[in-house]
Write a protein that holds these residues in place. Structure first.
Motif, PDB file in Angstrom:
ATOM      1  N   GLN A  35       0.827  -1.206   0.000  1.00 12.45           N
ATOM      2  CA  GLN A  35       0.000   0.000   0.000  1.00 12.45           C
ATOM      3  C   GLN A  35       0.866   1.264   0.000  1.00 12.45           C
ATOM      4  OE1 GLN A  35      -3.516  -0.147  -0.258  1.00 12.45           O
ATOM      5  NE2 GLN A  35      -3.064   1.948  -0.889  1.00 12.45           N
ATOM      6  N   ARG A  36       1.952   1.236   0.776  1.00 13.72           N
ATOM      7  CA  ARG A  36       2.871   2.391   0.792  1.00 13.72           C
ATOM      8  C   ARG A  36       3.455   2.636  -0.590  1.00 13.72           C
ATOM      9  NH1 ARG A  36       7.435   1.859   5.082  1.00 13.72           N
ATOM     10  NH2 ARG A  36       8.028   3.842   4.149  1.00 13.72           N
ATOM     11  N   LEU A  37       3.876   1.568  -1.255  1.00 12.25           N
ATOM     12  CA  LEU A  37       4.450   1.701  -2.591  1.00 12.25           C
ATOM     13  C   LEU A  37       3.409   2.237  -3.570  1.00 12.25           C
ATOM     14  CD1 LEU A  37       6.459  -1.637  -2.788  1.00 12.25           C
ATOM     15  CD2 LEU A  37       7.392   0.645  -2.378  1.00 12.25           C
ATOM     16  N   MET A  38       2.201   1.685  -3.508  1.00 12.80           N
ATOM     17  CA  MET A  38       1.137   2.104  -4.412  1.00 12.80           C
ATOM     18  C   MET A  38       0.785   3.576  -4.183  1.00 12.80           C
ATOM     19  SD  MET A  38      -2.762   0.672  -5.044  1.00 12.80           S
ATOM     20  CE  MET A  38      -2.294  -1.029  -5.014  1.00 12.80           C
ATOM     21  N   ASP A  39       0.710   3.992  -2.931  1.00 11.75           N
ATOM     22  CA  ASP A  39       0.359   5.376  -2.626  1.00 11.75           C
ATOM     23  C   ASP A  39       1.458   6.352  -3.028  1.00 11.75           C
ATOM     24  OD1 ASP A  39      -2.058   4.508  -1.598  1.00 11.75           O
ATOM     25  OD2 ASP A  39      -1.407   4.626   0.500  1.00 11.75           O
ATOM     26  N   ALA A  40       2.714   5.958  -2.834  1.00 13.90           N
ATOM     27  CA  ALA A  40       3.833   6.856  -3.107  1.00 13.90           C
ATOM     28  C   ALA A  40       4.062   7.063  -4.600  1.00 13.90           C
ATOM     29  CB  ALA A  40       5.104   6.334  -2.445  1.00 13.90           C
ATOM     30  N   ASN A  41       3.903   6.001  -5.397  1.00 17.16           N
ATOM     31  CA  ASN A  41       4.174   6.098  -6.830  1.00 17.16           C
ATOM     32  C   ASN A  41       3.416   4.983  -7.550  1.00 17.16           C
ATOM     33  OD1 ASN A  41       5.237   6.070  -9.434  1.00 17.16           O
ATOM     34  ND2 ASN A  41       7.284   6.669  -8.755  1.00 17.16           N
ATOM     35  N   PRO A  42       2.143   5.221  -7.853  1.00 17.89           N
ATOM     36  CA  PRO A  42       1.346   4.162  -8.472  1.00 17.89           C
ATOM     37  C   PRO A  42       1.880   3.683  -9.819  1.00 17.89           C
ATOM     38  CG  PRO A  42       0.033   6.171  -8.163  1.00 17.89           C
ATOM     39  CD  PRO A  42       1.369   6.421  -7.570  1.00 17.89           C
ATOM     40  N   ASN A  43       2.459   4.577 -10.612  1.00 16.58           N
ATOM     41  CA  ASN A  43       2.970   4.147 -11.917  1.00 16.58           C
ATOM     42  C   ASN A  43       4.146   3.185 -11.779  1.00 16.58           C
ATOM     43  OD1 ASN A  43       1.245   5.516 -13.855  1.00 16.58           O
ATOM     44  ND2 ASN A  43       2.072   7.383 -12.961  1.00 16.58           N
ATOM     45  N   SER A  44       5.069   3.489 -10.887  1.00 15.82           N
ATOM     46  CA  SER A  44       6.201   2.584 -10.678  1.00 15.82           C
ATOM     47  C   SER A  44       5.753   1.297 -10.004  1.00 15.82           C
ATOM     48  CB  SER A  44       7.290   3.262  -9.855  1.00 15.82           C
ATOM     49  OG  SER A  44       7.948   4.227 -10.641  1.00 15.82           O
ATOM     50  N   PHE A  45       4.765   1.382  -9.113  1.00 13.56           N
ATOM     51  CA  PHE A  45       4.248   0.169  -8.488  1.00 13.56           C
ATOM     52  C   PHE A  45       3.611  -0.737  -9.544  1.00 13.56           C
ATOM     53  CE2 PHE A  45       1.005  -2.264  -6.102  1.00 13.56           C
ATOM     54  CZ  PHE A  45       1.861  -2.950  -5.263  1.00 13.56           C
ATOM     55  N   ARG A  46       2.873  -0.148 -10.477  1.00 12.59           N
ATOM     56  CA  ARG A  46       2.281  -0.939 -11.560  1.00 12.59           C
ATOM     57  C   ARG A  46       3.376  -1.644 -12.358  1.00 12.59           C
ATOM     58  NH1 ARG A  46      -1.036   2.206 -16.016  1.00 12.59           N
ATOM     59  NH2 ARG A  46       0.977   3.244 -16.070  1.00 12.59           N
ATOM     60  N   LYS A  47       4.471  -0.939 -12.662  1.00 12.71           N
ATOM     61  CA  LYS A  47       5.576  -1.551 -13.394  1.00 12.71           C
ATOM     62  C   LYS A  47       6.233  -2.660 -12.575  1.00 12.71           C
ATOM     63  CE  LYS A  47       6.659   2.582 -16.046  1.00 12.71           C
ATOM     64  NZ  LYS A  47       7.597   3.696 -16.210  1.00 12.71           N
ATOM     65  N   LEU A  48       6.328  -2.463 -11.262  1.00 13.64           N
ATOM     66  CA  LEU A  48       6.894  -3.486 -10.377  1.00 13.64           C
ATOM     67  C   LEU A  48       6.057  -4.762 -10.445  1.00 13.64           C
ATOM     68  CD1 LEU A  48       9.031  -3.979  -7.992  1.00 13.64           C
ATOM     69  CD2 LEU A  48       7.128  -3.394  -6.494  1.00 13.64           C
ATOM     70  N   VAL A  49       4.758  -4.604 -10.301  1.00 15.16           N
ATOM     71  CA  VAL A  49       3.850  -5.756 -10.354  1.00 15.16           C
ATOM     72  C   VAL A  49       3.934  -6.428 -11.723  1.00 15.16           C
ATOM     73  CG1 VAL A  49       1.424  -6.457 -10.270  1.00 15.16           C
ATOM     74  CG2 VAL A  49       2.308  -4.856  -8.567  1.00 15.16           C
ATOM     75  N   ALA A  50       3.937  -5.631 -12.780  1.00 21.29           N
ATOM     76  CA  ALA A  50       4.029  -6.181 -14.134  1.00 21.29           C
ATOM     77  C   ALA A  50       5.332  -6.941 -14.347  1.00 21.29           C
ATOM     78  CB  ALA A  50       3.890  -5.062 -15.164  1.00 21.29           C
ATOM     79  N   THR A  51       6.410  -6.465 -13.749  1.00 26.75           N
ATOM     80  CA  THR A  51       7.703  -7.140 -13.889  1.00 26.75           C
ATOM     81  C   THR A  51       7.683  -8.504 -13.207  1.00 26.75           C
ATOM     82  OG1 THR A  51       8.831  -5.016 -14.061  1.00 26.75           O
ATOM     83  CG2 THR A  51      10.187  -6.933 -13.510  1.00 26.75           C
ATOM     84  N   PHE A  52       7.068  -8.593 -12.032  1.00 25.87           N
ATOM     85  CA  PHE A  52       6.917  -9.907 -11.392  1.00 25.87           C
ATOM     86  C   PHE A  52       6.127 -10.851 -12.304  1.00 25.87           C
ATOM     87  CE2 PHE A  52       7.643  -7.847  -7.136  1.00 25.87           C
ATOM     88  CZ  PHE A  52       8.622  -8.718  -6.682  1.00 25.87           C
ATOM     89  N   LEU A  53       5.033 -10.366 -12.858  1.00 22.43           N
ATOM     90  CA  LEU A  53       4.220 -11.209 -13.741  1.00 22.43           C
ATOM     91  C   LEU A  53       4.997 -11.618 -14.988  1.00 22.43           C
ATOM     92  CD1 LEU A  53       0.835  -9.297 -13.387  1.00 22.43           C
ATOM     93  CD2 LEU A  53       1.314 -11.620 -12.576  1.00 22.43           C
TER      94      LEU A  53
END
Length: 99
Positions: free
Chosen positions: A48-66
């Motif tokens: 949640q902290r990551l998503m709140d701080a920078n949602p675009n980078s968090f989306r890329k992080l999640v996409a990279t895991f996938l």
């Protein structure tokens, strides 16, 4: 995460680099992805902290895991994949302003 927005981007860049090492060397063990997933995704407060701080980078992080799983670099469990897919949808909603 004292750097806020930039800190999330740095975490995302490091995971992307890790996947690059997987692609070029094949020498990244599964536990590396598991530990990163445990730290940044499985901990709901951290995610949640990551998503709140920078949602675009968090989306890329999640996409990279996938993507790492899809390319066979990380043998994620079905539960891990389901959580990642749900987080991806959640962060997309946040970015697009959907409640």
């Amino acid at each position: 995460l004292g750097s806020g927005y930039e800190g999330v981007r740095e975490i995302q860049k490091r995971l992307t680099n890790t996947m690059g090492w997987s692609a070029t060397s094949g020498m990244v063990d599964n536990w590396v992805y598991d530990e990163a997933n445990n730290t940044f995704i499985d901990d709901p407060e951290m995610a949640q902290r990551l998503m709140d701080a920078n949602p675009n980078s968090f989306r890329k992080l999640v996409a990279t895991f996938l993507e790492a799983n899809g390319r066979g670099y990380w043998d994620a469990s079905p539960e891990q994949l389901e959580k990642l897919k749900q987080l991806y949808m959640d962060v997309e909603d946040k970015i697009e302003g959907v409640e």
